[in-house]
Design a protein around this motif. Structure first.
Motif, PDB file in Angstrom:
ATOM      1  N   GLU A 127      37.513  -9.324 -54.646  1.00  0.00           N
ATOM      2  CA  GLU A 127      37.228  -8.021 -54.055  1.00  0.00           C
ATOM      3  C   GLU A 127      37.811  -6.855 -54.846  1.00  0.00           C
ATOM      4  OE1 GLU A 127      38.507 -10.568 -51.997  1.00  0.00           O
ATOM      5  OE2 GLU A 127      36.452 -11.066 -51.447  1.00  0.00           O
ATOM      6  N   ARG A 128      38.601  -7.116 -55.891  1.00  0.00           N
ATOM      7  CA  ARG A 128      39.321  -6.014 -56.512  1.00  0.00           C
ATOM      8  C   ARG A 128      39.382  -6.174 -58.028  1.00  0.00           C
ATOM      9  NH1 ARG A 128      44.733  -4.833 -57.825  1.00  0.00           N
ATOM     10  NH2 ARG A 128      45.344  -6.934 -57.255  1.00  0.00           N
TER      11      ARG A 128
ATOM     12  N   THR B  92      26.864  -3.491 -61.937  1.00  0.00           N
ATOM     13  CA  THR B  92      26.195  -3.848 -60.689  1.00  0.00           C
ATOM     14  C   THR B  92      26.968  -4.972 -60.014  1.00  0.00           C
ATOM     15  OG1 THR B  92      24.048  -4.431 -59.717  1.00  0.00           O
ATOM     16  CG2 THR B  92      24.663  -5.589 -61.721  1.00  0.00           C
ATOM     17  N   GLY B  93      26.467  -5.434 -58.876  1.00  0.00           N
ATOM     18  CA  GLY B  93      27.168  -6.461 -58.110  1.00  0.00           C
ATOM     19  C   GLY B  93      26.911  -7.865 -58.613  1.00  0.00           C
TER      20      GLY B  93
ATOM     21  N   GLY C  61      21.187   0.105 -56.886  1.00  0.00           N
ATOM     22  CA  GLY C  61      21.388  -1.219 -57.482  1.00  0.00           C
ATOM     23  C   GLY C  61      22.418  -1.262 -58.580  1.00  0.00           C
ATOM     24  N   TYR C  62      22.683  -0.129 -59.228  1.00  0.00           N
ATOM     25  CA  TYR C  62      23.702  -0.147 -60.274  1.00  0.00           C
ATOM     26  C   TYR C  62      24.307   1.241 -60.472  1.00  0.00           C
ATOM     27  CZ  TYR C  62      19.667   1.305 -63.205  1.00  0.00           C
ATOM     28  OH  TYR C  62      18.555   1.940 -63.720  1.00  0.00           O
ATOM     29  N   VAL C  63      25.437   1.271 -61.179  1.00  0.00           N
ATOM     30  CA  VAL C  63      26.124   2.514 -61.518  1.00  0.00           C
ATOM     31  C   VAL C  63      25.960   2.746 -63.024  1.00  0.00           C
ATOM     32  CG1 VAL C  63      28.341   3.720 -61.631  1.00  0.00           C
ATOM     33  CG2 VAL C  63      27.808   2.251 -59.669  1.00  0.00           C
TER      34      VAL C  63
ATOM     35  N   LEU D 235      34.728   0.325 -61.168  1.00  0.00           N
ATOM     36  CA  LEU D 235      35.766  -0.587 -60.688  1.00  0.00           C
ATOM     37  C   LEU D 235      35.242  -1.637 -59.716  1.00  0.00           C
ATOM     38  CD1 LEU D 235      39.054   1.461 -60.204  1.00  0.00           C
ATOM     39  CD2 LEU D 235      38.732  -0.622 -61.532  1.00  0.00           C
ATOM     40  N   HIS D 236      34.144  -1.345 -59.046  1.00  0.00           N
ATOM     41  CA  HIS D 236      33.619  -2.299 -58.061  1.00  0.00           C
ATOM     42  C   HIS D 236      32.530  -3.196 -58.639  1.00  0.00           C
ATOM     43  CE1 HIS D 236      35.930  -0.403 -54.872  1.00  0.00           C
ATOM     44  NE2 HIS D 236      35.470   0.776 -55.263  1.00  0.00           N
ATOM     45  N   GLY D 237      32.315  -3.117 -59.946  1.00  0.00           N
ATOM     46  CA  GLY D 237      31.274  -3.922 -60.564  1.00  0.00           C
ATOM     47  C   GLY D 237      31.680  -5.371 -60.766  1.00  0.00           C
ATOM     48  N   CYS D 238      30.676  -6.221 -60.828  1.00  0.00           N
ATOM     49  CA  CYS D 238      30.876  -7.641 -61.148  1.00  0.00           C
ATOM     50  C   CYS D 238      30.164  -8.020 -62.448  1.00  0.00           C
ATOM     51  CB  CYS D 238      30.353  -8.530 -60.023  1.00  0.00           C
ATOM     52  SG  CYS D 238      31.264  -8.379 -58.469  1.00  0.00           S
TER      53      CYS D 238
END
Length: 304
Positions: free
Chosen positions: A235-236, A179-180, A165-167, A87-90
């Motif tokens: 952010e979400r 990842t972000g 660095g990543y999920v 859920l927090h990935g970009c």
């Protein structure tokens, strides 16, 4: 469950002599594709083979630790929890294994066992394990196939889970990595390594379903496992259920009758999944039901 390996070896030998006495095949349509599932034949032979598979699944489950990054076939885990991990990935990477179960052969499995001496050296296990395959491959439908497929990839999962660095997650043969912002290069590097590791296991990634997607603007979404991760603000993110699935289930609900209890249970299960996955999508489904049936969702379900 007490396991008598000698008895299982006898069943495995009989199965090897005439597998079709123990198995029945049937076709199912899944995501527009026809797949052949193997089920246990009725009668003693099918019961003996199921007992063998249950015993093998128990032996393997005790011999290894499944990765926390693997979400399929596990009590308490599901598709929604897998997607919630991202859920927090970009930026997202998605791929799956081409012909996953068909590609896992008995010979490949024996090679995999060499890395687990406790299993490889279990007397008689290799003979019994052969009865977990059909026409040379790991089949869809045997109760042992989920744990055997998870075991086959567990060391791969452990290599990637928890990396900085990543999920990383895997659901059966589907890989999802997030990842972000600005992490495309990191995921490209990970993708190249994953290709090598998958090929080392005698498998192939599905090139047509391998891609990297960045959520750059509000409303952008990443689709996987029948769900969407949608960017709402910088952010979400939010999880939603695909529009096509919502409309398909709504159509089923509108046409099912109380006389078909099996279909009623199936439709109710799908609605429960929508509710679990996304409050936003469930509200949308309620509106679709009102439009389609002229009644509220509660009224429609109460009539079944």
């Amino acid at each position: 469950m007490n396991i008598d390996l000698q008895e299982l070896i006898q069943t495995a030998a009989a199965y090897a002599a005439d597998p079709r006495k123990y198995v029945r095949e049937h076709k199912v349509r899944f995501n527009g594709k026809v797949r052949i599932l193997r089920a246990y034949a009725s009668g003693k032979e099918g019961g003996d083979l199921r007992a063998l598979h249950e015993a093998v699944a128990q032996i393997f489950a005790k011999a290894y630790r499944s990765s926390g990054a693997s979400f399929a076939y596990k009590k308490g885990e599901n598709i929604v929890k897998c997607m919630q991990s991202h859920l927090h990935g970009c930026v997202f990477f998605k791929s799956d294994i081409r012909k996953f179960f068909d590609s896992i052969t008995y010979e490949k499995y024996l090679a995999r066992l060499t890395q687990y001496p406790v299993l490889e050296q279990t007397k008689g296990l290799k003979d019994v394990l052969a009865a977990c395959f059909y026409d040379g491959s790991l089949p869809l439908g045997f109760c042992s196939s989920p744990v055997l497929s998870d075991f086959y990839l567990c060391d791969l999962d452990k290599k990637y889970e928890g990396r900085v660095g990543y999920v990383y997650t895997r659901y059966a043969d589907d890989f999802i990595v997030s990842t972000g912002k600005g992490g495309e290069a990191l995921l490209r590097e990970m993708e190249n390594q994953l290709w090598d590791d998958i090929e080392a296991l005698g498998l192939d990634l599905n090139e047509k379903k391998t891609y990297i997607r960045a959520l750059e603007h509000d409303g952008d979404h990443f689709h996987a496992l029948g769900l969407n991760i949608v960017r709402r603000t910088a952010e979400r993110n939010a999880i939603t259920v695909g529009e096509q699935y919502l409309r398909s289930v709504c159509k089923e609900l509108a046409t099912v009758t109380s006389a078909d209890m099996e279909k009623v249970a199936e439709v109710k299960g799908k609605i429960a999944f929508i509710r679990m996955a996304s409050a936003e999508s469930y509200t949308k489904f309620e509106r679709l039901t009102m439009i389609k049936t002229g009644r509220t969702l509660h009224e429609t379900l109460s009539a079944l």
